[in-house]
Design a protein around this motif. Structure first.
Motif, PDB file in Angstrom:
ATOM      1  N   VAL A  94      17.161  90.338 -42.543  1.00  0.00           N
ATOM      2  CA  VAL A  94      15.864  89.819 -42.118  1.00  0.00           C
ATOM      3  C   VAL A  94      15.322  90.732 -41.031  1.00  0.00           C
ATOM      4  O   VAL A  94      16.060  91.533 -40.449  1.00  0.00           O
ATOM      5  N   GLY A  95      14.039  90.602 -40.750  1.00  0.00           N
ATOM      6  CA  GLY A  95      13.394  91.461 -39.778  1.00  0.00           C
ATOM      7  C   GLY A  95      13.215  90.802 -38.429  1.00  0.00           C
ATOM      8  O   GLY A  95      13.647  89.661 -38.205  1.00  0.00           O
ATOM      9  N   PRO A  96      12.563  91.500 -37.495  1.00  0.00           N
ATOM     10  CA  PRO A  96      12.336  90.960 -36.155  1.00  0.00           C
ATOM     11  C   PRO A  96      11.590  89.625 -36.212  1.00  0.00           C
ATOM     12  O   PRO A  96      10.592  89.487 -36.922  1.00  0.00           O
ATOM     13  N   GLY A  97      12.079  88.671 -35.463  1.00  0.00           N
ATOM     14  CA  GLY A  97      11.411  87.376 -35.396  1.00  0.00           C
ATOM     15  C   GLY A  97      11.726  86.433 -36.529  1.00  0.00           C
ATOM     16  O   GLY A  97      11.457  85.227 -36.421  1.00  0.00           O
ATOM     17  N   GLU A  98      12.271  86.947 -37.619  1.00  0.00           N
ATOM     18  CA  GLU A  98      12.665  86.057 -38.715  1.00  0.00           C
ATOM     19  C   GLU A  98      13.938  85.323 -38.301  1.00  0.00           C
ATOM     20  O   GLU A  98      14.887  85.941 -37.831  1.00  0.00           O
ATOM     21  N   PRO A  99      13.984  84.013 -38.469  1.00  0.00           N
ATOM     22  CA  PRO A  99      15.083  83.245 -37.886  1.00  0.00           C
ATOM     23  C   PRO A  99      16.421  83.453 -38.578  1.00  0.00           C
ATOM     24  O   PRO A  99      16.492  83.744 -39.766  1.00  0.00           O
ATOM     25  N   ILE A 100      17.470  83.272 -37.789  1.00  0.00           N
ATOM     26  CA  ILE A 100      18.825  83.138 -38.306  1.00  0.00           C
ATOM     27  C   ILE A 100      19.016  81.659 -38.654  1.00  0.00           C
ATOM     28  O   ILE A 100      18.806  80.790 -37.799  1.00  0.00           O
ATOM     29  N   VAL A 101      19.399  81.396 -39.877  1.00  0.00           N
ATOM     30  CA  VAL A 101      19.586  80.014 -40.313  1.00  0.00           C
ATOM     31  C   VAL A 101      21.046  79.608 -40.116  1.00  0.00           C
ATOM     32  O   VAL A 101      21.950  80.262 -40.622  1.00  0.00           O
ATOM     33  N   TYR A 102      21.246  78.540 -39.362  1.00  0.00           N
ATOM     34  CA  TYR A 102      22.594  78.031 -39.072  1.00  0.00           C
ATOM     35  C   TYR A 102      23.065  77.199 -40.268  1.00  0.00           C
ATOM     36  O   TYR A 102      22.577  76.104 -40.497  1.00  0.00           O
ATOM     37  N   GLU A 239      17.662  81.671 -28.464  1.00  0.00           N
ATOM     38  CA  GLU A 239      16.973  82.951 -28.614  1.00  0.00           C
ATOM     39  C   GLU A 239      18.002  84.053 -28.391  1.00  0.00           C
ATOM     40  O   GLU A 239      18.749  84.015 -27.405  1.00  0.00           O
ATOM     41  N   VAL A 240      18.054  85.021 -29.302  1.00  0.00           N
ATOM     42  CA  VAL A 240      19.039  86.097 -29.180  1.00  0.00           C
ATOM     43  C   VAL A 240      18.342  87.436 -29.375  1.00  0.00           C
ATOM     44  O   VAL A 240      17.434  87.567 -30.192  1.00  0.00           O
ATOM     45  N   SER A 241      18.755  88.429 -28.589  1.00  0.00           N
ATOM     46  CA  SER A 241      18.144  89.759 -28.696  1.00  0.00           C
ATOM     47  C   SER A 241      19.197  90.832 -28.483  1.00  0.00           C
ATOM     48  O   SER A 241      20.201  90.620 -27.799  1.00  0.00           O
ATOM     49  N   VAL A 242      18.946  91.978 -29.093  1.00  0.00           N
ATOM     50  CA  VAL A 242      19.763  93.171 -28.893  1.00  0.00           C
ATOM     51  C   VAL A 242      18.829  94.304 -28.510  1.00  0.00           C
ATOM     52  O   VAL A 242      17.843  94.578 -29.219  1.00  0.00           O
ATOM     53  N   THR A 243      19.134  94.952 -27.394  1.00  0.00           N
ATOM     54  CA  THR A 243      18.346  96.086 -26.921  1.00  0.00           C
ATOM     55  C   THR A 243      19.226  97.320 -26.891  1.00  0.00           C
ATOM     56  O   THR A 243      20.324  97.294 -26.301  1.00  0.00           O
ATOM     57  N   ILE A 244      18.760  98.392 -27.519  1.00  0.00           N
ATOM     58  CA  ILE A 244      19.475  99.672 -27.499  1.00  0.00           C
ATOM     59  C   ILE A 244      18.513 100.725 -26.993  1.00  0.00           C
ATOM     60  O   ILE A 244      17.393 100.863 -27.516  1.00  0.00           O
ATOM     61  N   GLU A 245      18.942 101.458 -25.975  1.00  0.00           N
ATOM     62  CA  GLU A 245      18.036 102.443 -25.391  1.00  0.00           C
ATOM     63  C   GLU A 245      17.652 103.489 -26.435  1.00  0.00           C
ATOM     64  O   GLU A 245      18.461 103.894 -27.264  1.00  0.00           O
ATOM     65  N   GLY A 246      16.376 103.842 -26.393  1.00  0.00           N
ATOM     66  CA  GLY A 246      15.855 104.800 -27.349  1.00  0.00           C
ATOM     67  C   GLY A 246      15.368 104.177 -28.637  1.00  0.00           C
ATOM     68  O   GLY A 246      14.735 104.852 -29.456  1.00  0.00           O
ATOM     69  N   ILE A 247      15.646 102.894 -28.830  1.00  0.00           N
ATOM     70  CA  ILE A 247      15.211 102.199 -30.050  1.00  0.00           C
ATOM     71  C   ILE A 247      14.256 101.058 -29.713  1.00  0.00           C
ATOM     72  O   ILE A 247      13.154 100.967 -30.236  1.00  0.00           O
ATOM     73  N   GLY A 248      14.686 100.164 -28.827  1.00  0.00           N
ATOM     74  CA  GLY A 248      13.874  99.007 -28.478  1.00  0.00           C
ATOM     75  C   GLY A 248      14.680  97.727 -28.565  1.00  0.00           C
ATOM     76  O   GLY A 248      15.912  97.752 -28.500  1.00  0.00           O
ATOM     77  N   THR A 249      13.975  96.616 -28.731  1.00  0.00           N
ATOM     78  CA  THR A 249      14.609  95.298 -28.720  1.00  0.00           C
ATOM     79  C   THR A 249      14.361  94.573 -30.035  1.00  0.00           C
ATOM     80  O   THR A 249      13.219  94.451 -30.489  1.00  0.00           O
ATOM     81  N   LEU A 250      15.447  94.112 -30.630  1.00  0.00           N
ATOM     82  CA  LEU A 250      15.403  93.230 -31.794  1.00  0.00           C
ATOM     83  C   LEU A 250      15.583  91.810 -31.282  1.00  0.00           C
ATOM     84  O   LEU A 250      16.617  91.490 -30.691  1.00  0.00           O
ATOM     85  N   ALA A 251      14.581  90.954 -31.493  1.00  0.00           N
ATOM     86  CA  ALA A 251      14.640  89.588 -30.981  1.00  0.00           C
ATOM     87  C   ALA A 251      14.424  88.596 -32.124  1.00  0.00           C
ATOM     88  O   ALA A 251      13.580  88.800 -33.009  1.00  0.00           O
ATOM     89  N   THR A 252      15.196  87.516 -32.080  1.00  0.00           N
ATOM     90  CA  THR A 252      15.065  86.480 -33.091  1.00  0.00           C
ATOM     91  C   THR A 252      15.561  85.155 -32.509  1.00  0.00           C
ATOM     92  O   THR A 252      15.833  85.064 -31.307  1.00  0.00           O
ATOM     93  N   HIS A 253      15.675  84.138 -33.338  1.00  0.00           N
ATOM     94  CA  HIS A 253      16.100  82.821 -32.857  1.00  0.00           C
ATOM     95  C   HIS A 253      16.880  82.132 -33.975  1.00  0.00           C
ATOM     96  O   HIS A 253      16.889  82.576 -35.126  1.00  0.00           O
ATOM     97  N   VAL A 254      17.531  81.033 -33.622  1.00  0.00           N
ATOM     98  CA  VAL A 254      18.399  80.314 -34.550  1.00  0.00           C
ATOM     99  C   VAL A 254      17.758  78.973 -34.899  1.00  0.00           C
ATOM    100  O   VAL A 254      17.302  78.245 -34.018  1.00  0.00           O
TER     101      VAL A 254
END
Length: 259
Positions: A94-102, A239-254
């Motif tokens: 899934v892409g940025p902002g698309e939820p993780i389904v529990y 809300e969960v996010s991963v940030t990697i320098e040089g790429i940016g932040t991937l943010a989503t929610h559950v």
């Protein structure tokens, strides 16, 4: 940086111009390297007119388990002598902002922030010294895991393979010093993982060699390079996010799976 976006029902690639909050439209296949090489058009779109999708639509996601020494320690697992591989199906992406389904089948859902490698051309039996010729770039990933199922099953297919269990994004950094990148995972704004890719057990060229010795990698396929220590639980509403320098932040929610 390369993005993949949807606008008016059509999905295309573009080049992110962050300072202007715009996207430059790319025409053609970004994975073609011969006469059909993609071109940068003069058309620019405001970011608020597009929907970011996962920057790659892989045929498969190849994951590497236990590739940071500190993560092996927290999981009480011996260091592997060679890369430990498993697969996530394409339907996990899934892409940025698309939820993780529990899912209903688990009671213990975990996040694992990772650096992801995107392959640009068919790769089979590639040597480590040639690996960079086969890499389009890098993006952020979350390897979502049903930890209780992983432990009970004794193998990882079900625990790692649910729909939405592989968020990717927000973009592909085409040129990056991947050997020394800070990677930070946050849950509800709190730092849970803070590490550096220099702490990997197996380098990215070594991973490309190991994976391509087993299976042919296709354009757009993704290799997840492992997670550092600090993995932990997710709950619906987080809300969960991963940030990697040089790429940016991937943010989503559950979100909880529907009844």
């Amino acid at each position: 940086m390369i993005i993949r976006y949807e606008r008016n029902g059509k999905v295309k690639h573009g080049w992110m111009v962050e300072e202007d909050n715009k996207v430059r439209v790319i025409e053609g296949d970004i994975y073609k390297i011969q006469s059909a090489k993609p071109i940068m058009t003069g058309l620019e779109l405001p970011l608020d007119e597009i929907v970011l999708k996962a920057p790659s639509a892989p045929s498969k996601v190849v994951c590497i388990g236990i590739n940071y020494r500190d993560h092996a320690a927290e999981m009480d697992i011996d260091l592997p002598e060679e890369p430990l591989m498993f697969l996530k199906p394409s339907t996990t992406v899934v892409g940025p902002g698309e939820p993780i389904v529990y899912p209903k089948l688990t009671q213990n859902l975990h996040y694992e922030g990772e650096l992801a490698v995107v392959i640009k051309k068919e790769a089979k039996q590639v040597k480590a010294e040639d690996a960079e010729d086969y890499i389009l770039g890098f993006t952020c990933a979350i390897d979502v895991t049903a930890r209780d199922l992983q432990m009970s099953d004794g193998q990882w297919t079900r625990a790692k393979g649910f729909d939405t269990f592989c968020p990717l994004g927000p973009a592909i950094a085409a040129k990056l010093d991947y050997q020394n990148l800070r990677i930070v995972t946050k849950v509800n704004g709190e730092v849970r993982q803070d590490a550096n890719t220099s702490q990997m057990i197996f380098t990215i060229p070594q991973l490309v060699e190991a994976v391509s010795a087993v299976m042919t990698l296709l354009p757009g396929d993704v290799i997840l390079t492992g997670t550092p220590s600090g993995v932990g639980e997710l709950r619906p509403g987080d809300e969960v996010s991963v940030t990697i320098e040089g790429i940016g932040t991937l943010a989503t929610h559950v979100v909880q799976a529907e009844e």
